[in-house]
Scaffold this active site. Structure first.
Site, PDB file in Angstrom:
ATOM      1  N   SER A 127       0.839  -1.196   0.000  1.00 39.13           N
ATOM      2  CA  SER A 127       0.000   0.000   0.000  1.00 39.13           C
ATOM      3  C   SER A 127       0.881   1.257   0.000  1.00 39.13           C
ATOM      4  CB  SER A 127      -0.972  -0.041   1.187  1.00 39.13           C
ATOM      5  OG  SER A 127      -1.940   0.965   1.086  1.00 39.13           O
ATOM      6  N   HIS A 161      -4.374  -1.321  -4.277  1.00 35.54           N
ATOM      7  CA  HIS A 161      -5.782  -1.687  -4.037  1.00 35.54           C
ATOM      8  C   HIS A 161      -6.604  -1.482  -5.319  1.00 35.54           C
ATOM      9  CE1 HIS A 161      -4.432  -1.582   0.076  1.00 35.54           C
ATOM     10  NE2 HIS A 161      -4.347  -0.270   0.109  1.00 35.54           N
TER      11      HIS A 161
END
Length: 260
Positions: A127, A161
């Protein structure tokens, strides 16, 4: 750039969606049976739950685990440089890309990690901890997807994501179509390994999860799927599972608001 950086679209320290396979793969990439791995959870403010889950996940596999909390150096002083130099891998956790870059700057962490890379320490990030190495990424640090600069250690950009957060993907496509450097969109439970700045491996650890190369087109950005190796082991009949632990982890993942 010298050294190896493994970036992931999303990864949790639980047993769901191929996360265990990713941990095993990280360990194998170090080339050691019991590697020394240090967590830098700066991007999410050094939360104790993330630290404990990291320690349980990697520690249960025989790793020598540690963590450095930049927010608690006053209470827990440590020679950050000496400690990181002794690691086989440094794991940079997710959270806020903007906060990560801002907090690292006065501590000189980025420059220190670049030195670690040159000495053979592998860097792993998920991330925000993955996007930070690129020139730019798409962060939700302010609540909605926005472009933000990274450290520029790796050329190009990264969006994490990718299909879990459609608004982030849409914004990334629009930004690359305008002026953001070309790069990659990575789903959760996928990874890209860069060796000396060049992409040398792409993997997936979840059914349907993939990686896309994103480049500018005539009207908008163009997505091209990147071939990925499935690193999940073959199912083992009779393997014991902790159903309660898995159920709790699933609820935590569903309720998480830390997609940044």
């Amino acid at each position: 750039m010298k050294g190896r950086i493994l970036v992931m679209g999303g990864h949790e320290f639980d047993r769901l969606d191929g996360n265990e396979a990713i941990v095993d793969h990280i360990i194998s990439l170090t080339g050691r049976e019991s590697p020394r791995i240090c967590l830098l959870p700066t991007a999410s403010g050094d939360p104790e739950d993330q630290i404990s889950r990291f320690r349980r996940s990697f520690g249960s596999r025989g790793c020598e685990v540690s963590d450095i909390s930049l927010f608690r150096l006053g209470a827990n002083p440590i020679d950050v440089s000496a400690h990181l130099m002794k690691q086989d891998a440094i794991y940079v956790g997710g959270g806020s890309l903007v906060n990560l870059v801002a907090v690292w700057q006065p501590h000189g962490i980025a420059e220190l990690i670049e030195e670690c890379l040159e000495r053979g320490v592998m860097v792993v990030g998920q991330s925000a901890g993955a996007m930070c190495w690129f020139e730019a990424g798409i962060t939700s640090s302010s609540g909605r997807p926005e472009p933000a600069p990274g450290l520029g250690v790796l050329a190009g950009s990264l969006c994490v994501h990718y299909h879990r957060d459609p608004d982030r993907r849409s914004r990334y496509l629009a930004e690359v179509g305008r002026s953001m450097p070309a790069g990659y969109g990575a789903d959760d439970q996928t990874g890209l390994l860069f060796t000396d700045g060049e992409l040398t491996e792409v993997f997936t650890a979840r059914e349907g999860a993939g990686v896309w190369k994103v480049t500018p087109g005539e009207a908008d950005a163009i997505e091209e799927p990147v071939s990925a190796t499935d690193i999940r082991p073959e199912p083992s009949a009779g393997r014991p599972r902790d159903v309660v632990d898995d159920f709790r982890a699933l609820n935590t993942w569903r309720q998480s608001s830390a997609i940044r």
